[in-house]
Design a protein around this motif. Structure first.
Motif, short mmCIF file in Angstrom:
data_model
loop_
_atom_site.label_atom_id
_atom_site.label_comp_id
_atom_site.label_asym_id
_atom_site.label_seq_id
_atom_site.Cartn_x
_atom_site.Cartn_y
_atom_site.Cartn_z
N LEU A 88 -75.74 -4.89 28.33
CA LEU A 88 -74.69 -4.84 27.32
C LEU A 88 -74.57 -3.45 26.71
O LEU A 88 -73.47 -2.92 26.52
N GLU A 89 -75.71 -2.85 26.40
CA GLU A 89 -75.69 -1.55 25.73
C GLU A 89 -75.19 -0.44 26.64
O GLU A 89 -74.51 0.48 26.19
N ARG A 90 -75.53 -0.53 27.93
CA ARG A 90 -74.97 0.45 28.88
C ARG A 90 -73.45 0.34 28.95
O ARG A 90 -72.76 1.32 29.16
N ARG A 91 -72.98 -0.86 28.74
CA ARG A 91 -71.54 -1.14 28.79
C ARG A 91 -70.87 -0.80 27.46
O ARG A 91 -69.65 -0.69 27.37
N GLY A 92 -71.67 -0.61 26.41
CA GLY A 92 -71.12 -0.33 25.09
C GLY A 92 -70.64 -1.57 24.37
O GLY A 92 -69.76 -1.50 23.51
N ILE A 93 -71.24 -2.72 24.69
CA ILE A 93 -70.86 -3.98 24.04
C ILE A 93 -71.77 -4.21 22.83
O ILE A 93 -72.98 -4.35 22.99
N PRO A 94 -71.22 -4.25 21.63
CA PRO A 94 -72.05 -4.48 20.44
C PRO A 94 -72.49 -5.94 20.37
O PRO A 94 -71.76 -6.85 20.78
N TRP A 95 -73.71 -6.16 19.85
CA TRP A 95 -74.24 -7.51 19.75
C TRP A 95 -75.01 -7.64 18.44
O TRP A 95 -75.29 -6.66 17.78
N ARG A 96 -75.31 -8.89 18.09
CA ARG A 96 -75.98 -9.14 16.81
C ARG A 96 -76.95 -10.30 16.97
O ARG A 96 -76.68 -11.26 17.71
N GLU A 97 -78.09 -10.21 16.27
CA GLU A 97 -79.04 -11.31 16.23
C GLU A 97 -78.77 -12.15 14.99
O GLU A 97 -78.63 -11.63 13.88
#
Length: 409
Positions: A88-97
């Motif tokens: 996800l991070e390589r793709r630039g997709i933000p995420w949240r826990e």
């Protein structure tokens, strides 16, 4: 017309199928991905309220149910939540826990679907959908050919066939028992499927008694009354009373364990709901035993007021605390810490998040999900008898099992 050859044919373009296809294609395999749906990734799109609960911070075999509970360890250890986060991070997709370690996309679930589809495109995966599979057969003779797949869009041959067709939950999205039938065609046993992570139905008399509580949610802990052949599980989240029975995260979680009882000898046991987790209800009540307040009003200090009053009425606990006999006080405390309910069943696959049961893991390699007796045949994702908890665990199994097969085909 002769059938075109692919190194790998994958049946099913859900989470596991897409991930496996991208991995195999990235290794230089010529991959064909077939699916019956017009639009791919619908289960991903609707998951997590449209944000895709793609994994969980803490994943282990203890978060999964199976007739072979250790089977999933290898795949889960080799492709972890951190590995998917890195994608996800390589793709630039933000995420949240969020609570309970649940991991979500910050924007939309479509980010995950697009990432998987683009990975397939980059890897040269050929996709054909909508496509209906008419038959699958073993083939031999020609070098490298093991299977032939005949569909309404053509026929193809391959060296490796991956079945990623999912379970039978959420039939409105096209879920079907196709993968189970295919396993049985090749002599592979199937653990009878059941609805899992599903609301529970109640007998008419109990449902009628709880009707005034419909729509009320209470924080509680659910668990099963002891059953030596069913694994344990305690879940502290909300319990929601509905017009059809019980729902809410704590109920969905325990429903899978309640369903597991069907695989064990003996009658089903009731589930228990602890309305005051971390509190010894008897000690708490004993400290207020001189109170002239109604029990319902005292409970309203700890529980939603409407729930406290209706729950007391349901059990006949209508007296003030100071009028309760010792045996009555004990009965109240036992009910608060262990309210027993025997469901009449579930609300079925239409309301289920996933399927319990599936392709028997004893027939598969835990390293790469290949059928031991049928070289070149793989089963991944929900079609396999590995069912995760609510909270991203089933997606993590899709990624891990898809990755394991994708490295082997």
């Amino acid at each position: 017309m002769s059938a075109v050859f692919f190194d790998v044919i994958i049946l099913g373009a859900g989470a596991a199928g897409l991930f496996c296809a991208a991995e195999a294609g990235a290794r230089g395999r010529r991959v064909l991905l077939l699916d019956h749906a017009s639009r791919l990734g619908e289960r991903i799109r609707i998951s997590g309220g449209g944000r895709c609960n793609f994994s969980n911070r803490d994943v282990s075999a203890e978060n999964y149910l199976s007739q072979n509970p250790h089977f999933c360890r290898s795949a889960l250890a080799r492709f972890t939540p951190a590995d998917f986060i890195a994608r996800l991070e390589r793709r630039g997709i933000p995420w949240r826990e969020r609570e309970h370690g649940r991991l979500f996309c910050e924007r939309t679930a479509q980010d995950v679907t697009d990432m998987l589809l683009d990975a397939c495109e980059t890897a040269g995966v050929e996709r054909i959908h909508p496509c209906v599979v008419d038959s699958v057969a073993r083939r031999s003779g020609a070098a490298g050919v093991r299977f032939e797949v005949v569909t309404d869009r053509g026929r193809w041959r391959c060296a490796a066939l991956v079945v990623a067709t999912g379970g039978v939950a959420v039939p409105k999205l096209g879920a079907s028992p196709f993968g189970y039938r295919l396993a049985e065609q090749f002599g592979i046993a199937v653990v009878p499927p059941k609805a899992a992570l599903v609301p529970l139905a109640l007998p008419p008399d109990v449902l009628s008694a709880l009707k005034p509580l419909s729509g009320v949610s209470v924080a509680a802990e659910t668990h099963l009354q002891g059953h030596r052949r069913v694994p344990g599980g305690r879940f502290r989240e909300d319990v929601l009373v509905t017009h059809r029975g019980l729902s809410g995260p704590a109920i969905l979680q325990i429903s899978s364990y309640w369903q597991m009882q069907d695989y064990a000898a003996g009658p089903r046991r009731p589930l228990r709901i602890d309305l005051l987790p971390d509190t010894d209800a008897h000690e708490w009540l004993q400290a207020q035993v001189r109170s002239k307040a109604l029990l319902a009003n005292v409970l309203a200090e700890r529980l939603p007021r409407r729930f406290a009053h209706e729950w007391c009425a349901l059990h006949g606990f209508t007296k003030p605390l100071n009028e309760l006999a010792r045996r009555d006080l004990i009965a109240v405390a036992q009910a608060l810490n262990g309210w027993e309910i025997m469901p009449s069943g579930t609300l079925g696959y239409a309301k289920a998040e996933v399927t319990l049961g599936g392709v028997d893991t004893r027939a598969l390699s835990s390293q790469n999900l290949e059928a031991k007796a049928v070289p070149g045949l793989f089963f991944i994702g929900e079609v396999v008898d590995v069912t995760g908890w609510l909270g991203g665990y089933n997606f993590q199994w899709a990624w891990a099992s898809g990755w394991a097969a994708g490295q082997a085909v």
